[in-house]
Design a protein around this motif. Structure first.
Motif, PDB file in Angstrom:
ATOM      1  N   GLU A   7      -2.150   7.079 -29.816  1.00 11.91           N
ATOM      2  CA  GLU A   7      -3.107   7.434 -29.886  1.00 11.91           C
ATOM      3  C   GLU A   7      -2.902   6.214 -28.192  1.00 11.91           C
ATOM      4  OE1 GLU A   7      -5.531   9.970 -30.760  1.00 11.91           O
ATOM      5  OE2 GLU A   7      -3.764  10.122 -31.470  1.00 11.91           O
ATOM      6  N   SER A   8      -2.570   5.708 -28.205  1.00 17.24           N
ATOM      7  CA  SER A   8      -2.286   5.235 -26.480  1.00 17.24           C
ATOM      8  C   SER A   8      -2.064   5.166 -25.461  1.00 17.24           C
ATOM      9  CB  SER A   8      -0.944   4.112 -26.947  1.00 17.24           C
ATOM     10  OG  SER A   8      -1.126   2.896 -25.709  1.00 17.24           O
ATOM     11  N   GLU A   9      -3.105   4.926 -24.729  1.00 19.47           N
ATOM     12  CA  GLU A   9      -2.911   5.813 -23.698  1.00 19.47           C
ATOM     13  C   GLU A   9      -2.579   4.467 -22.235  1.00 19.47           C
ATOM     14  OE1 GLU A   9      -6.967   8.087 -22.555  1.00 19.47           O
ATOM     15  OE2 GLU A   9      -6.853   7.799 -24.788  1.00 19.47           O
ATOM     16  N   GLU A  10      -1.956   5.082 -21.484  1.00 13.48           N
ATOM     17  CA  GLU A  10      -1.542   4.492 -19.663  1.00 13.48           C
ATOM     18  C   GLU A  10      -1.740   5.586 -18.818  1.00 13.48           C
ATOM     19  OE1 GLU A  10       2.945   3.586 -19.844  1.00 13.48           O
ATOM     20  OE2 GLU A  10       1.920   3.506 -21.651  1.00 13.48           O
ATOM     21  N   GLU A  11      -1.469   4.861 -17.294  1.00  9.97           N
ATOM     22  CA  GLU A  11      -1.209   4.946 -16.602  1.00  9.97           C
ATOM     23  C   GLU A  11      -0.041   4.923 -15.464  1.00  9.97           C
ATOM     24  OE1 GLU A  11      -6.227   4.875 -14.545  1.00  9.97           O
ATOM     25  OE2 GLU A  11      -4.148   4.054 -13.046  1.00  9.97           O
ATOM     26  N   ILE A  12       0.620   5.997 -15.263  1.00  8.76           N
ATOM     27  CA  ILE A  12       1.882   5.866 -14.721  1.00  8.76           C
ATOM     28  C   ILE A  12       2.533   6.178 -13.586  1.00  8.76           C
ATOM     29  CG2 ILE A  12       4.742   6.200 -14.756  1.00  8.76           C
ATOM     30  CD1 ILE A  12       3.707   7.404 -18.092  1.00  8.76           C
ATOM     31  N   TRP A  13       2.168   5.163 -12.511  1.00  6.25           N
ATOM     32  CA  TRP A  13       2.566   5.815 -10.655  1.00  6.25           C
ATOM     33  C   TRP A  13       3.636   5.185 -10.343  1.00  6.25           C
ATOM     34  CZ3 TRP A  13      -2.415   4.243  -8.460  1.00  6.25           C
ATOM     35  CH2 TRP A  13      -3.765   4.171  -8.872  1.00  6.25           C
ATOM     36  N   ILE A  14       4.286   6.686  -9.860  1.00 10.77           N
ATOM     37  CA  ILE A  14       5.342   6.907  -9.126  1.00 10.77           C
ATOM     38  C   ILE A  14       5.128   6.696  -7.450  1.00 10.77           C
ATOM     39  CG2 ILE A  14       7.525   8.772  -8.571  1.00 10.77           C
ATOM     40  CD1 ILE A  14       6.819   7.310 -11.218  1.00 10.77           C
ATOM     41  N   PRO A  15       6.192   6.249  -6.920  1.00 14.58           N
ATOM     42  CA  PRO A  15       5.062   5.661  -5.447  1.00 14.58           C
ATOM     43  C   PRO A  15       6.201   7.089  -4.700  1.00 14.58           C
ATOM     44  CG  PRO A  15       7.465   4.771  -6.107  1.00 14.58           C
ATOM     45  CD  PRO A  15       7.394   5.222  -7.209  1.00 14.58           C
ATOM     46  N   ILE A  16       5.508   8.054  -3.881  1.00 12.69           N
ATOM     47  CA  ILE A  16       5.625   9.822  -3.671  1.00 12.69           C
ATOM     48  C   ILE A  16       5.242   9.012  -2.079  1.00 12.69           C
ATOM     49  CG2 ILE A  16       5.663  10.390  -5.222  1.00 12.69           C
ATOM     50  CD1 ILE A  16       2.672  11.122  -4.436  1.00 12.69           C
ATOM     51  N   ARG A  17       6.263  10.054  -0.994  1.00 12.55           N
ATOM     52  CA  ARG A  17       6.117  10.235   0.073  1.00 12.55           C
ATOM     53  C   ARG A  17       5.852  11.761   0.810  1.00 12.55           C
ATOM     54  NH1 ARG A  17      11.412  10.418   2.908  1.00 12.55           N
ATOM     55  NH2 ARG A  17      11.959   9.120   1.825  1.00 12.55           N
ATOM     56  N   GLU A  75       0.863  -1.007  -0.044  1.00 12.64           N
ATOM     57  CA  GLU A  75      -0.345   0.251   0.460  1.00 12.64           C
ATOM     58  C   GLU A  75       0.720   1.500   0.164  1.00 12.64           C
ATOM     59  OE1 GLU A  75      -1.173   0.555   4.543  1.00 12.64           O
ATOM     60  OE2 GLU A  75      -2.230  -0.865   3.553  1.00 12.64           O
ATOM     61  N   GLY A  76       0.345   2.664  -0.362  1.00 12.33           N
ATOM     62  CA  GLY A  76       1.469   3.467  -0.379  1.00 12.33           C
ATOM     63  C   GLY A  76       0.495   4.537  -0.758  1.00 12.33           C
ATOM     64  N   GLN A  77       1.402   5.881  -1.049  1.00 14.29           N
ATOM     65  CA  GLN A  77       0.379   7.029  -2.455  1.00 14.29           C
ATOM     66  C   GLN A  77       1.504   7.298  -2.969  1.00 14.29           C
ATOM     67  OE1 GLN A  77       1.272  10.889   0.327  1.00 14.29           O
ATOM     68  NE2 GLN A  77      -0.400  11.124   0.143  1.00 14.29           N
ATOM     69  N   TYR A  78       0.908   7.597  -4.401  1.00 16.32           N
ATOM     70  CA  TYR A  78       1.315   7.157  -5.745  1.00 16.32           C
ATOM     71  C   TYR A  78       1.155   9.061  -6.441  1.00 16.32           C
ATOM     72  CZ  TYR A  78       3.073   2.641  -5.060  1.00 16.32           C
ATOM     73  OH  TYR A  78       3.529   1.719  -5.541  1.00 16.32           O
ATOM     74  N   ALA A  79       1.409   8.562  -7.161  1.00 18.66           N
ATOM     75  CA  ALA A  79       1.482  10.406  -7.559  1.00 18.66           C
ATOM     76  C   ALA A  79       1.034   9.579  -9.351  1.00 18.66           C
ATOM     77  CB  ALA A  79       2.651  11.130  -7.988  1.00 18.66           C
ATOM     78  N   VAL A  80       0.193  10.025 -10.034  1.00 20.13           N
ATOM     79  CA  VAL A  80      -0.310   8.993 -11.291  1.00 20.13           C
ATOM     80  C   VAL A  80      -0.236  10.703 -12.385  1.00 20.13           C
ATOM     81  CG1 VAL A  80      -2.177   7.183 -12.218  1.00 20.13           C
ATOM     82  CG2 VAL A  80      -1.460   7.171  -9.539  1.00 20.13           C
ATOM     83  N   PHE A  81       0.724   9.647 -13.793  1.00 20.67           N
ATOM     84  CA  PHE A  81      -0.034  10.434 -14.491  1.00 20.67           C
ATOM     85  C   PHE A  81      -0.681   9.503 -16.016  1.00 20.67           C
ATOM     86  CE2 PHE A  81       4.214  11.371 -11.988  1.00 20.67           C
ATOM     87  CZ  PHE A  81       4.433  13.341 -12.166  1.00 20.67           C
ATOM     88  N   HIS A  82      -1.840  10.729 -16.440  1.00 14.92           N
ATOM     89  CA  HIS A  82      -2.171  10.013 -17.485  1.00 14.92           C
ATOM     90  C   HIS A  82      -1.269  10.150 -18.567  1.00 14.92           C
ATOM     91  CE1 HIS A  82      -5.511   8.745 -14.991  1.00 14.92           C
ATOM     92  NE2 HIS A  82      -5.443   9.800 -14.471  1.00 14.92           N
ATOM     93  N   TYR A  83      -0.955   9.227 -19.058  1.00 17.36           N
ATOM     94  CA  TYR A  83       0.180   9.550 -20.394  1.00 17.36           C
ATOM     95  C   TYR A  83      -0.466   9.304 -21.468  1.00 17.36           C
ATOM     96  CZ  TYR A  83       3.754   8.833 -23.850  1.00 17.36           C
ATOM     97  OH  TYR A  83       5.041   9.561 -24.853  1.00 17.36           O
ATOM     98  N   LYS A  84      -0.623  10.148 -22.749  1.00 15.33           N
ATOM     99  CA  LYS A  84      -1.116   9.670 -24.206  1.00 15.33           C
ATOM    100  C   LYS A  84       0.060  10.011 -24.968  1.00 15.33           C
ATOM    101  CE  LYS A  84      -4.778  10.690 -27.034  1.00 15.33           C
ATOM    102  NZ  LYS A  84      -5.848  11.295 -27.853  1.00 15.33           N
ATOM    103  N   GLY A  85       0.978   8.919 -25.589  1.00 24.38           N
ATOM    104  CA  GLY A  85       1.548   8.633 -26.512  1.00 24.38           C
ATOM    105  C   GLY A  85       1.921   7.337 -26.804  1.00 24.38           C
TER     106      GLY A  85
END
Length: 157
Positions: A147-157, A94-104
């Motif tokens: 046109e691809s889309e994905e979510e990039i999850w970076i662990p943060i505190r 479990e934890g906190q994440y910065a979630v970037f919605h990326y298209k490309g």
């Protein structure tokens, strides 16, 4: 690009992993092995795929593209009772994440990670946490497509 900040509970994942570096990138090989076996995972929660990286604690403070890390190809499961033979179980803490919605295209991945780690993170008030980084490849993911889309999850505190 402004991320959403999300806290998640631990997740149970099943899949395969390979040790690699950015110089000797075996990502395509990993997914070529995993995708034909994906349907063997009977208790998957969704069709989403997880591309997950486990880095050593000081990996980014002393970045060297020849240093190895572990990359996973995974799906989230309800439990570990039905993992197919030869597949590995992984518990995402479990934890906190910065979630970037990326298209490309994923060809711009290094540029995007440079922005996240060198520009966004230092200005964000957060610090990089020593937990797995991952991408969620959902229905809109089109391998290397513009046109691809994905979510990039970076662990943060």
């Amino acid at each position: 690009m402004i991320p959403e900040i999300k806290s998640i509970p631990s997740k149970k994942l099943v899949g395969l992993s390979l040790t690699m570096s950015y110089v000797e990138n075996k990502t395509a090989e990993l997914w070529q092995i995993f995708m034909p076996r994906r349907k063997e995972i009977a208790n998957a929660i969704s069709n989403d795929l997880y591309s997950l990286q486990v880095y050593s604690e000081n990996y980014f403070s002393r970045f060297n593209p020849t240093v190895e890390f572990t990359k996973w190809a995974l799906v989230e499961v309800t439990d570990f009772n039905q993992a197919p033979d030869g597949m590995q179980m992984f518990t995402l803490p479990e934890g906190q994440y910065a979630v970037f919605h990326y298209k490309g295209s994923s060809a711009k991945g290094a540029e995007l990670m440079g922005y996240i780690l060198q520009e966004w993170l230092p200005q964000s008030g957060y610090q990089l946490d020593n937990r797995p980084h991952f991408e969620v490849l959902g229905d809109k993911y089109k391998n290397n497509g513009d046109e691809s889309e994905e979510e990039i999850w970076i662990p943060i505190r």
